[in-house]
Design a protein around this motif. Structure first.
Motif, mmCIF file in Angstrom:
data_model
loop_
_atom_site.group_PDB
_atom_site.id
_atom_site.type_symbol
_atom_site.label_atom_id
_atom_site.label_comp_id
_atom_site.label_asym_id
_atom_site.label_seq_id
_atom_site.Cartn_x
_atom_site.Cartn_y
_atom_site.Cartn_z
ATOM 1 N N LEU A 216 35.357 11.093 45.496
ATOM 2 C CA LEU A 216 36.625 11.304 46.666
ATOM 3 C C LEU A 216 36.816 12.369 46.973
ATOM 4 C CD1 LEU A 216 38.650 8.492 48.112
ATOM 5 C CD2 LEU A 216 40.106 8.913 46.106
ATOM 6 N N ILE A 217 36.926 13.340 46.035
ATOM 7 C CA ILE A 217 37.399 14.721 46.100
ATOM 8 C C ILE A 217 36.729 15.011 47.321
ATOM 9 C CG2 ILE A 217 36.728 15.674 44.748
ATOM 10 C CD1 ILE A 217 39.028 17.215 44.360
ATOM 11 N N LEU A 271 45.644 20.519 38.373
ATOM 12 C CA LEU A 271 46.880 22.360 39.624
ATOM 13 C C LEU A 271 45.689 21.688 41.137
ATOM 14 C CD1 LEU A 271 47.025 25.571 37.393
ATOM 15 C CD2 LEU A 271 48.584 23.302 38.211
ATOM 16 N N THR A 272 44.167 22.039 41.721
ATOM 17 C CA THR A 272 44.080 21.859 42.161
ATOM 18 C C THR A 272 44.082 20.029 42.920
ATOM 19 O OG1 THR A 272 42.456 23.091 41.558
ATOM 20 C CG2 THR A 272 41.214 21.383 43.230
ATOM 21 N N ALA A 273 44.299 19.216 42.123
ATOM 22 C CA ALA A 273 44.286 17.950 42.725
ATOM 23 C C ALA A 273 45.738 17.329 43.618
ATOM 24 C CB ALA A 273 43.889 16.208 41.862
ATOM 25 N N LEU A 274 46.783 17.886 42.217
ATOM 26 C CA LEU A 274 47.942 17.572 42.973
ATOM 27 C C LEU A 274 48.515 18.831 44.053
ATOM 28 C CD1 LEU A 274 50.126 17.131 39.263
ATOM 29 C CD2 LEU A 274 49.569 15.957 40.715
ATOM 30 N N ALA A 275 47.736 19.974 44.186
ATOM 31 C CA ALA A 275 48.177 20.876 46.023
ATOM 32 C C ALA A 275 47.336 19.841 46.725
ATOM 33 C CB ALA A 275 47.094 22.177 44.858
ATOM 34 N N MET A 356 44.286 14.583 64.216
ATOM 35 C CA MET A 356 45.196 14.809 63.478
ATOM 36 C C MET A 356 45.173 12.931 62.666
ATOM 37 S SD MET A 356 47.350 16.777 62.817
ATOM 38 C CE MET A 356 47.020 18.852 63.370
ATOM 39 N N GLY A 357 44.980 12.122 63.178
ATOM 40 C CA GLY A 357 44.104 11.194 63.092
ATOM 41 C C GLY A 357 43.984 10.670 61.561
ATOM 42 N N ALA A 358 42.641 11.208 61.604
ATOM 43 C CA ALA A 358 42.219 11.416 60.538
ATOM 44 C C ALA A 358 42.334 12.575 59.097
ATOM 45 C CB ALA A 358 40.731 12.380 61.259
ATOM 46 N N MET A 359 43.233 13.655 60.064
ATOM 47 C CA MET A 359 44.059 13.972 58.255
ATOM 48 C C MET A 359 45.394 13.226 57.829
ATOM 49 S SD MET A 359 46.123 17.928 58.994
ATOM 50 C CE MET A 359 44.192 18.779 58.921
ATOM 51 N N TRP A 360 45.870 12.238 58.812
ATOM 52 C CA TRP A 360 46.552 11.341 58.064
ATOM 53 C C TRP A 360 45.263 11.069 56.958
ATOM 54 C CZ3 TRP A 360 51.724 11.448 57.246
ATOM 55 C CH2 TRP A 360 52.321 11.748 58.117
ATOM 56 N N ILE A 361 44.647 10.063 57.009
ATOM 57 C CA ILE A 361 43.816 9.263 56.549
ATOM 58 C C ILE A 361 43.323 10.154 55.131
ATOM 59 C CG2 ILE A 361 41.222 8.839 55.972
ATOM 60 C CD1 ILE A 361 43.097 6.936 58.339
ATOM 61 N N SER A 362 43.478 11.040 55.042
ATOM 62 C CA SER A 362 42.551 12.141 54.760
ATOM 63 C C SER A 362 43.671 12.611 53.871
ATOM 64 C CB SER A 362 42.517 13.792 55.257
ATOM 65 O OG SER A 362 41.279 13.148 55.365
ATOM 66 N N TRP A 363 45.187 12.890 53.921
ATOM 67 C CA TRP A 363 46.318 13.259 53.441
ATOM 68 C C TRP A 363 46.674 11.874 52.325
ATOM 69 C CZ3 TRP A 363 50.871 10.162 53.736
ATOM 70 C CH2 TRP A 363 52.290 10.579 52.078
ATOM 71 N N GLY A 364 46.417 9.900 52.954
ATOM 72 C CA GLY A 364 46.494 8.628 52.084
ATOM 73 C C GLY A 364 44.956 9.071 50.774
ATOM 74 N N LEU A 365 44.335 9.657 51.013
ATOM 75 C CA LEU A 365 43.039 9.900 50.142
ATOM 76 C C LEU A 365 43.527 10.433 48.964
ATOM 77 C CD1 LEU A 365 39.797 9.857 52.059
ATOM 78 C CD2 LEU A 365 40.861 7.830 50.594
ATOM 79 N N LEU A 367 46.129 11.489 47.647
ATOM 80 C CA LEU A 367 47.160 10.437 47.122
ATOM 81 C C LEU A 367 46.029 9.750 45.832
ATOM 82 C CD1 LEU A 367 49.989 9.374 49.244
ATOM 83 C CD2 LEU A 367 50.028 11.461 48.352
ATOM 84 N N ALA A 368 45.194 9.082 46.280
ATOM 85 C CA ALA A 368 44.167 8.331 44.515
ATOM 86 C C ALA A 368 43.519 9.204 44.326
ATOM 87 C CB ALA A 368 43.273 8.103 45.570
ATOM 88 N N ILE A 369 43.310 10.750 44.915
ATOM 89 C CA ILE A 369 42.614 11.664 44.246
ATOM 90 C C ILE A 369 43.608 12.396 42.742
ATOM 91 C CG2 ILE A 369 41.868 14.092 44.313
ATOM 92 C CD1 ILE A 369 40.847 13.503 47.258
#
Length: 393
Positions: A216-217, A271-275, A356-365, A367-369
């Protein structure tokens, strides 16, 4: 059997090898895609599909790399891969059809699997065991300069020559990269048919969590980095701002080298994943504040730099060193498939939803990471009979 000491030249020479190999393969389309499209009439999706094909080839070869390293030795494997990257640049320069373009990328995929981080790190662990962790960090420190060097270099070359001639220059860099591998010992090992004794169900759980986390990352990281120039252009900043990505990568890896054993792979993973979600929120806020775009490029460059170290060093804490090449060869297959899908997927997302739409998708992913990272740390803590580790232990 005690592993030999690591020669001082190896971090420098192999680091420069990785800088070149990443620059002439993975990072090349981000700089040359527009020039290629203007000259050939191919769409960005068709151009980036070559990189996708290369990633699929990498995934197909992944299970066999551990055995190849054991039989042929790390030096021969990485040198062969570097030479294949040089040859593929020559073939791309002579490509006048999509069939020829994709054929060159098939060769690139073989070269990337044999000559990029995964194979080199497995070779170093085979040679030096747990000692390889510090060397891996130093190699990524040099390799992280690939975008800093090759994005501006590619742009400069395109102002003076065609993209085809620029690829010929890249091929010369590939030959230099192959020569740098001569510093790497070419020690071979007997092929082990039976895996080492493992921790049973807990090892399998750790393996699944590691595979899902890295897959995922990798999807988010590869998709973001290959299309980073498009994000920068969409907010009205010059492409040179992309240098902040490489600066962030290098700075983060430098700090990780300084931290040394005080920052364990598990702590670094957490630390990396939470950032990551925080960083993507910064990118999303660039519509309101332009400085946020530069902050996102720098911040996610920093995260991307640490991700490479996490990917390479986390298996050293989760599994035995003698299982490193075999386990990563299998567990990284999902990540390589996601890496194959990400350039094309993000090209489609950027076109369908906008940057920016793609970035919103990335932000959701992301959270799973972050959730997977917490699960990995908890799983290993249960295995070790400990609680969640502190930032240094």
């Amino acid at each position: 059997m005690k592993n030999p000491a690591i020669p001082r030249a190896i971090p420098l020479t192999t680091g420069c090898n990785q800088l070149i190999n990443w620059g002439i393969s993975f990072y090349m389309p981000g700089t040359f895609a527009r020039a290629i499209a203007a000259d050939t009439g191919w769409s960005s999706v068709q151009i980036y599909s070559g990189l996708t094909l290369a990633m699929l080839v990498m995934a197909a070869l992944s299970p066999f790399v551990a055995r190849l390293l054991a039989r042929a030795g790390g030096q021969r494997v990485v040198m062969t891969g570097s030479l294949l990257l040089a040859i593929s640049c020559l073939l791309m320069a002579e490509s006048h059809s999509l069939i020829a373009w994709y054929s060159a990328w098939v060769l690139t995929g073989i070269g990337m699997r044999l000559a990029l981080y995964d194979a080199l790190f497995a070779a170093l662990v085979n040679l030096y065991g747990q000692q390889a962790r510090r060397t891996i960090s130093r190699v990524t420190l040099a390799g992280g300069l690939a975008s800093v060097v090759f994005w501006p270099l590619g742009e400069a070359l395109l102002t003076r020559m065609s993209w085809r001639d620029a690829l010929l220059v890249y091929a010369l860099f590939g030959l230099l990269s192959a020569a740098l591998t001569l510093s790497l010992p070419n020690q071979t090992r007997p092929v082990v048919n039976k895996p080492a004794v493992s921790g049973g169900g807990q090892d399998r759980r750790n393996g699944w969590l590691y595979a899902a986390f890295i897959a995922l990352i990798t999807f988010v990281s590869n998709g973001t980095s290959t299309h980073l120039p498009e994000f920068i252009a969409s907010v009205g900043l010059p492409v040179a701002v992309g240098m902040l990505w490489g600066i962030g990568q290098t700075g983060a890896r430098f700090l990780e080298v300084i931290a040394g054993a005080g920052l364990t792979p598990l702590c670094l993973t957490l630390l990396t994943a939470l950032a990551m979600p925080v960083c993507f929120l910064l990118g999303l806020s660039s519509l309101l504040w332009l400085w946020s775009a530069a902050g996102f490029v720098l911040g996610y460059g920093t995260i991307n730099g640490l991700v490479t170290i996490v990917k390479a060093t986390l298996p050293l804490q989760l599994f035995a060193p003698e299982e490193y090449a075999r386990r990563t060869g299998v567990l990284l297959i999902p990540a390589q498939l996601m890496a194959a899908a990400s350039p094309l997927a993000y090209a489609w997302l950027n076109r369908a939803l906008g940057v920016m739409g793609a970035m919103w998708i990335s932000w959701g992913l992301t959270l799973a990471i972050a959730g997977l990272a917490v699960a990995i740390v908890k799983s290993q803590a249960v295995r070790d009979g400990e609680g969640i580790p502190a930032l240094s232990d």
